[in-house]
Design an enzyme around this catalytic site. Sequence first.
Site, PDB file in Angstrom:
ATOM      1  N   ARG A  60      -4.507  22.923 -12.993  1.00 16.91           N
ATOM      2  CA  ARG A  60      -4.907  21.606 -13.442  1.00 16.91           C
ATOM      3  C   ARG A  60      -5.221  21.235 -14.820  1.00 16.91           C
ATOM      4  O   ARG A  60      -5.785  20.523 -15.284  1.00 16.91           O
ATOM      5  CB  ARG A  60      -6.217  21.276 -12.873  1.00 16.91           C
ATOM      6  CG  ARG A  60      -6.176  21.214 -11.255  1.00 16.91           C
ATOM      7  CD  ARG A  60      -5.106  20.304 -10.578  1.00 16.91           C
ATOM      8  NE  ARG A  60      -5.115  20.250  -9.173  1.00 16.91           N
ATOM      9  CZ  ARG A  60      -4.093  19.737  -8.287  1.00 16.91           C
ATOM     10  NH1 ARG A  60      -3.249  19.192  -8.887  1.00 16.91           N
ATOM     11  NH2 ARG A  60      -3.937  19.955  -7.098  1.00 16.91           N
TER      12      ARG A  60
ATOM     13  N   CYS B 237      -3.682  10.625   1.655  1.00 16.45           N
ATOM     14  CA  CYS B 237      -3.102   9.573   1.116  1.00 16.45           C
ATOM     15  C   CYS B 237      -1.630   9.857   0.543  1.00 16.45           C
ATOM     16  O   CYS B 237      -0.691   9.516   1.257  1.00 16.45           O
ATOM     17  CB  CYS B 237      -3.888   8.821   0.093  1.00 16.45           C
ATOM     18  SG  CYS B 237      -5.405   8.362   0.619  1.00 16.45           S
TER      19      CYS B 237
ATOM     20  N   LYS C 193       0.804  -1.571   0.079  1.00 17.71           N
ATOM     21  CA  LYS C 193       0.006   0.119   0.059  1.00 17.71           C
ATOM     22  C   LYS C 193       0.755   1.166  -0.092  1.00 17.71           C
ATOM     23  O   LYS C 193       0.579   2.158  -0.701  1.00 17.71           O
ATOM     24  CB  LYS C 193      -0.764  -0.083   1.103  1.00 17.71           C
ATOM     25  CG  LYS C 193      -1.757   1.306   1.422  1.00 17.71           C
ATOM     26  CD  LYS C 193      -2.838   1.319   0.120  1.00 17.71           C
ATOM     27  CE  LYS C 193      -3.366   2.678   0.024  1.00 17.71           C
ATOM     28  NZ  LYS C 193      -4.083   2.959  -1.160  1.00 17.71           N
TER      29      LYS C 193
END
Length: 456
Positions: free
Chosen positions: A434, A291, A237
């Site tokens: 973006r 994350c 992970k």
Amino acid sequence: MSRSEQSLERLYGSGATPDEQRRAFTDGQVPVAVYGLGKMGLPLAAVYASVSGNVTGVDISESVVGTINDGRSPVENEPGLEAEIERNVSSGALSATTDVEEAAAGASIHVLIVPTLLDDQDVPDLSTLTALIRDIGMHLDPGDIVVVESTVPPGTCAETLWPILRRTVPDPESVGLAFCPERTMSGRALQDIRGAYPKIVGGIDDESTRVAKLVYGEITTNDVHAAPDARTAECVKVFEGIYRDTNIALANELAMVAPELGVDVPEAIELANTQPFCDIHRPGIGVGGHCIPVYPYFLLDSIETSAPIVRMARQINDSMPLYAIEQLREAMDGSDHPLFGANVAVLGVTYRPDVDEIRYSPAFSVVRDLNQLGANVYLVDPVCSDLSPFEGTPVAVERLHRLDLDAAVLVTDHSAFDRIRWDRMDPMVVVDGRQALTLSGSGHTVRTIGDGRGVE
Ligand SMILES: NC(=O)c1ccc[n+]([C@@H]2O[C@H](COP(=O)([O-])OP(=O)(O)OC[C@H]3O[C@@H](n4cnc5c(N)ncnc54)[C@H](O)[C@@H]3O)[C@@H](O)[C@H]2O)c1
Ligand SMILES: CC(=O)N[C@@H]1[C@@H](OP(=O)(O)OP(=O)(O)OC[C@H]2O[C@@H](n3ccc(=O)[nH]c3=O)[C@H](O)[C@@H]2O)O[C@H](CO)[C@@H](O)[C@@H]1O
């Protein structure tokens, strides 16, 4: 009474056949508790309830628990989740509680998916997880198994969590512990959990791995890969996250040389990715969420060996908000409009489009720097439920064109921004963080991160 008729509440160390254990799990004999009913935990609890029919969700938030028991979802923008919760709550397959101890006493599969973040010094903060496993440990029975889905540093199960369980569980040799990483993305959680990717499992002993593999073989329609141990599964992970962070950092480094190259780097990346040995990610104004910017520190905090690529990638990605501000200053200085006293709209403060999560968002740096440079900051984010952590004036998308803006910085490209009427606003400087905006011919001066064409 035959063994198959015996109640098969507990799987760890069970002598029943695998088929008998699978049947016991899927017909509701094996009670499950899922601790942490957030963006990841609630979809997971819903899938567990649909498969096993016997799930108690546990959360510290009374409002989260109450909303779920009303058959509704406190997690938004998750397709299919509200219906899954309503169906499982009304059938009795899912209920929620704040009573950790009662839930722990009644369950035999304990799934932990609570936050694992960093402290102010970028050191992993596992306090929520360790406190929870201590609370649960006192109520474990022989045959129970604890499954950790929260992302943790390599070695956490064996070196941190198992020693806690050994001290708190009455008969530690009779319970299991496995790490089963949550490989799920907000906005598509149910499909990811149900089987978009193979599931990885790894136990602190072979029996823990066996039980985790059997259980997740019923949860996912995809394969279940058993890692040699929990530590390997923890590395899987963390490595996934580090791969993504370093890859994004490469894209960002290439984007920062775009002005010198005079090319549109995202376009060059897209073309480079047309052959299978290249998968360069997208450059942008920064890397947020709990994350990707977090997992590299889970490795760095666990090793003595230097890992310069991992550390440098973090530095590059964390430098992107300032790079964007520099692009803005250069473009505005050109227009004789210094940032001091300028009206600047920040478009999107959450870490990813249409996800109500601001943890580690690059918007924190962008808003802070704009305020420090003396700009009047307007915050435009229809998804973020709480703009108070950001210094600025909230403005609805629909009212944006009423402002006398000097500039705008797009941090996160919410789908609602398609409604922005750029044609109704006087010319301004726009930094597109973006590659999301198409403003050629609009009269606005646009700087797109990664597009070096026409930039001296
Ligand atoms: N969000 C993602 O994209 C993602 C993806 C993969 C893995 N993960 C992992 O899953 C974990 C949870 O992520 P999330 O996005 O669901 O977090 P979240 O912040 O959305 O939800 C966390 C939930 O846990 C609850 N909680 C906090 N302390 C608790 C406790 N002691 N007992 C019970 N409940 C408690 C909170 O009230 C909240 O409802 C993270 O640590 C992360 O490592 C997240
Ligand atoms: C199970 C799990 O843990 N799942 C995580 C989840 O990650 P996430 O929800 O944190 O979302 P991400 O897409 O990783 O974005 C993070 C930040 O990086 C920026 N970004 C992204 C891509 C890019 O090319 N350039 C960028 O700049 C983006 O704007 C945002 O701020 O899903 C990913 C995919 O499945 C997984 O890999 C990742 O493990």
